[in-house]
Design a protein around this motif. Structure first.
Motif, PDB file in Angstrom:
ATOM      1  N   VAL A 121       0.854  -1.192   0.000  1.00 19.66           N
ATOM      2  CA  VAL A 121       0.000   0.000   0.000  1.00 19.66           C
ATOM      3  C   VAL A 121       0.889   1.241   0.000  1.00 19.66           C
ATOM      4  O   VAL A 121       1.714   1.407   0.898  1.00 19.66           O
ATOM      5  CB  VAL A 121      -0.909   0.029   1.246  1.00 19.66           C
ATOM      6  CG1 VAL A 121      -1.807   1.272   1.231  1.00 19.66           C
ATOM      7  CG2 VAL A 121      -1.763  -1.234   1.317  1.00 19.66           C
ATOM      8  N   PRO A 122       0.747   2.124  -0.971  1.00 16.41           N
ATOM      9  CA  PRO A 122       1.588   3.339  -1.013  1.00 16.41           C
ATOM     10  C   PRO A 122       1.378   4.201   0.225  1.00 16.41           C
ATOM     11  O   PRO A 122       0.280   4.247   0.796  1.00 16.41           O
ATOM     12  CB  PRO A 122       1.087   4.067  -2.273  1.00 16.41           C
ATOM     13  CG  PRO A 122       0.446   3.004  -3.105  1.00 16.41           C
ATOM     14  CD  PRO A 122      -0.150   2.036  -2.132  1.00 16.41           C
ATOM     15  N   ALA A 123       2.430   4.890   0.625  1.00 21.60           N
ATOM     16  CA  ALA A 123       2.401   5.699   1.852  1.00 21.60           C
ATOM     17  C   ALA A 123       1.278   6.719   1.846  1.00 21.60           C
ATOM     18  O   ALA A 123       0.613   6.946   2.865  1.00 21.60           O
ATOM     19  CB  ALA A 123       3.744   6.385   2.052  1.00 21.60           C
ATOM     20  N   GLU A 124       1.004   7.320   0.685  1.00 26.22           N
ATOM     21  CA  GLU A 124       0.002   8.383   0.635  1.00 26.22           C
ATOM     22  C   GLU A 124      -1.430   7.869   0.812  1.00 26.22           C
ATOM     23  O   GLU A 124      -2.349   8.647   1.020  1.00 26.22           O
ATOM     24  CB  GLU A 124       0.118   9.162  -0.688  1.00 26.22           C
ATOM     25  CG  GLU A 124      -0.160   8.356  -1.931  1.00 26.22           C
ATOM     26  CD  GLU A 124       1.089   7.664  -2.497  1.00 26.22           C
ATOM     27  OE1 GLU A 124       1.021   7.203  -3.649  1.00 26.22           O
ATOM     28  OE2 GLU A 124       2.102   7.580  -1.770  1.00 26.22           O
ATOM     29  N   GLU A 125      -1.627   6.554   0.728  1.00 28.88           N
ATOM     30  CA  GLU A 125      -2.968   5.998   0.857  1.00 28.88           C
ATOM     31  C   GLU A 125      -3.237   5.417   2.251  1.00 28.88           C
ATOM     32  O   GLU A 125      -4.347   4.977   2.526  1.00 28.88           O
ATOM     33  CB  GLU A 125      -3.184   4.903  -0.202  1.00 28.88           C
ATOM     34  CG  GLU A 125      -3.115   5.426  -1.634  1.00 28.88           C
ATOM     35  CD  GLU A 125      -3.255   4.326  -2.671  1.00 28.88           C
ATOM     36  OE1 GLU A 125      -3.630   3.194  -2.289  1.00 28.88           O
ATOM     37  OE2 GLU A 125      -2.982   4.590  -3.856  1.00 28.88           O
ATOM     38  N   ARG A 126      -2.250   5.416   3.130  1.00 28.49           N
ATOM     39  CA  ARG A 126      -2.369   4.679   4.383  1.00 28.49           C
ATOM     40  C   ARG A 126      -3.306   5.334   5.387  1.00 28.49           C
ATOM     41  O   ARG A 126      -4.048   4.654   6.087  1.00 28.49           O
ATOM     42  CB  ARG A 126      -0.984   4.456   4.996  1.00 28.49           C
ATOM     43  CG  ARG A 126      -0.148   3.522   4.148  1.00 28.49           C
ATOM     44  CD  ARG A 126       1.305   3.443   4.590  1.00 28.49           C
ATOM     45  NE  ARG A 126       2.085   2.724   3.585  1.00 28.49           N
ATOM     46  CZ  ARG A 126       3.395   2.598   3.599  1.00 28.49           C
ATOM     47  NH1 ARG A 126       4.101   3.171   4.580  1.00 28.49           N
ATOM     48  NH2 ARG A 126       4.022   1.940   2.646  1.00 28.49           N
ATOM     49  N   ASP A 127      -3.300   6.661   5.463  1.00 26.67           N
ATOM     50  CA  ASP A 127      -4.173   7.335   6.427  1.00 26.67           C
ATOM     51  C   ASP A 127      -5.640   7.080   6.112  1.00 26.67           C
ATOM     52  O   ASP A 127      -6.439   6.762   6.999  1.00 26.67           O
ATOM     53  CB  ASP A 127      -3.891   8.837   6.448  1.00 26.67           C
ATOM     54  CG  ASP A 127      -2.553   9.177   7.095  1.00 26.67           C
ATOM     55  OD1 ASP A 127      -1.993   8.286   7.771  1.00 26.67           O
ATOM     56  OD2 ASP A 127      -2.079  10.305   6.920  1.00 26.67           O
ATOM     57  N   GLY A 128      -5.997   7.222   4.845  1.00 28.86           N
ATOM     58  CA  GLY A 128      -7.387   6.997   4.452  1.00 28.86           C
ATOM     59  C   GLY A 128      -7.810   5.568   4.686  1.00 28.86           C
ATOM     60  O   GLY A 128      -8.914   5.307   5.181  1.00 28.86           O
ATOM     61  N   PHE A 129      -6.930   4.642   4.378  1.00 26.79           N
ATOM     62  CA  PHE A 129      -7.237   3.225   4.578  1.00 26.79           C
ATOM     63  C   PHE A 129      -7.554   2.919   6.044  1.00 26.79           C
ATOM     64  O   PHE A 129      -8.499   2.210   6.363  1.00 26.79           O
ATOM     65  CB  PHE A 129      -6.065   2.380   4.071  1.00 26.79           C
ATOM     66  CG  PHE A 129      -5.681   1.232   4.935  1.00 26.79           C
ATOM     67  CD1 PHE A 129      -6.506   0.133   5.071  1.00 26.79           C
ATOM     68  CD2 PHE A 129      -4.491   1.258   5.641  1.00 26.79           C
ATOM     69  CE1 PHE A 129      -6.148  -0.912   5.898  1.00 26.79           C
ATOM     70  CE2 PHE A 129      -4.134   0.218   6.461  1.00 26.79           C
ATOM     71  CZ  PHE A 129      -4.967  -0.878   6.584  1.00 26.79           C
ATOM     72  N   HIS A 130      -6.774   3.512   6.962  1.00 32.81           N
ATOM     73  CA  HIS A 130      -7.037   3.248   8.372  1.00 32.81           C
ATOM     74  C   HIS A 130      -8.384   3.822   8.815  1.00 32.81           C
ATOM     75  O   HIS A 130      -9.124   3.178   9.552  1.00 32.81           O
ATOM     76  CB  HIS A 130      -5.949   3.809   9.273  1.00 32.81           C
ATOM     77  CG  HIS A 130      -6.331   3.757  10.721  1.00 32.81           C
ATOM     78  ND1 HIS A 130      -6.420   2.569  11.413  1.00 32.81           N
ATOM     79  CD2 HIS A 130      -6.731   4.723  11.589  1.00 32.81           C
ATOM     80  CE1 HIS A 130      -6.839   2.808  12.646  1.00 32.81           C
ATOM     81  NE2 HIS A 130      -7.036   4.107  12.767  1.00 32.81           N
TER      82      HIS A 130
END
Length: 356
Positions: free
Chosen positions: A125-134
């Motif tokens: 998972v790319p770093a820029e997508e991790r906050d939204g995923f959580h």
């Protein structure tokens, strides 16, 4: 209610049997007649809305066996040992970023980003997508409203569908072995289960130690007790309160209670791990306790695949934080802390600590 098995009503989910005693919980978790596939439920009508649910957790053999075999090797003891240096590196960076004095929310600044970073790196998972995923996964496992949960499910489905189409990652490799619905379910389960419970395990271990200064002193005197502290937190403050729903494929009996075919059954892992018949003085947090047999990671076919990873991450997190910030203390009255609760999970929303 009396006895270890009784009826409960869950708003939004209906009636179910709740299993609480340690012995009968283990029996239920190993009973092949209690199935995880919702199609055994008397209330099941269609698969509509269950695209994210075609995963190991909501499957039975032979599908469960096939799905688990595809990823089991990725979470073996040897693979997890090889990950330890990277986990220590991430934890070290997060500790270094904490203030030297003042206060910090250890959930948001430490317990959360550590396992999120680890599982996202594992799965690509790319770093820029991790906050939204959580945010989406948190809403799905501990929903604030049906509408918010539905929106999160849609957003996460879109994100995971794009992710599974990329090559060179674990999920990309699995695309060759699974159909579209199974791949989406696998991505959902590994990403969500791969971090949600570990966040709560890290914060629960720290909360338990800071709430019991005698135990914290024992650990400071012997850091070799860190793994034992994590096990006691798993037993005493189980991040996973109950299993997912199971459904009776045929009539059966649990602890003298008759369960009809199609009835829903929930096994309370938290209650079983505080059964006084198994764990004397169960409400006491004791890192020298013999915790063997606690059900923090379940039991039987669905025993948590990621247990070695969660144990390692929590142990690393607790050891490094206590070593590098020896003056840790609660920044607020512990009684005023907010615990996020749901049928499935329980964990601290925030853990503000005084750093120095």
């Amino acid at each position: 209610p009396e006895g270890p098995v009784h009826r409960v009503h869950l708003p939004g989910s209906g009636d179910a049997w709740l299993v609480e005693g340690w012995e009968v919980a283990r029996e239920a978790l190993a009973d092949a007649r209690l199935c995880n596939d919702i199609r055994y439920s008397t209330s099941w009508e269609s698969d509509g809305g269950h695209a994210l649910g075609r995963n190991m957790l909501q499957s039975d053999p032979p599908r469960h066996t096939r799905l688990r075999r595809l990823v089991a090797g990725r979470f073996s003891g040897g693979r997890i040992d090889a990950l330890r240096p990277r986990v220590e590196e991430i934890a070290g960076e997060l500790v270094a970023a904490l203030p030297r004095q003042g206060t910090a929310d250890i959930v948001g600044r430490y317990a959360l980003p550590l396992p999120v970073t680890v599982i996202c790196e594992l799965l690509g998972v790319p770093a820029e997508e991790r906050d939204g995923f959580h945010v989406w996964s948190n809403e799905l496992v501990m929903p604030t409203s049906p509408e918010s949960a539905a929106a999160a499910g849609t957003a996460l489905t879109t994100c995971l569908t794009e992710l599974t189409g990329r090559g060179g990652t674990l999920l990309g490799d699995l695309a060759e072995e699974l159909d579209g619905e199974e791949l989406l379910g696998m991505a959902f389960l590994l990403l969500v289960a791969g971090h949600e419970t570990t966040v709560h395990l890290i914060s629960a271990t720290l909360h338990g130690l800071l709430s019991h200064q005698d135990q914290l002193a024992l650990l400071r005197a012997d850091p070799g007790l860190t793994e034992a502290a994590v096990e006691e937190a798993l037993r005493h403050s189980s991040p996973v309160h109950t299993t997912a729903f199971r459904f009776a494929a045929e009539p059966l009996e649990l602890a003298g209670v008759q369960i009809a075919a199609g009835d829903a059954v929930l096994v309370s892992l938290a209650a079983a791990s505080r059964d006084p018949l198994r764990f004397p003085d169960p409400d006491r947090f004791d890192i020298t306790r013999r915790t063997t047999g606690h059900l923090g990671f379940g039991h039987g076919l669905h025993h948590c695949l990621g247990a070695p990873l969660a144990r390692m991450e929590a142990s690393v997190a607790v050891r490094l934080l206590l070593r590098d910030r020896p003056e840790l203390a609660f920044a607020t009255d512990p009684a005023e802390l907010t615990w996020r609760t749901g049928t499935l999970l329980r964990g601290l929303a925030e853990l503000p600590l005084r750093i120095g």
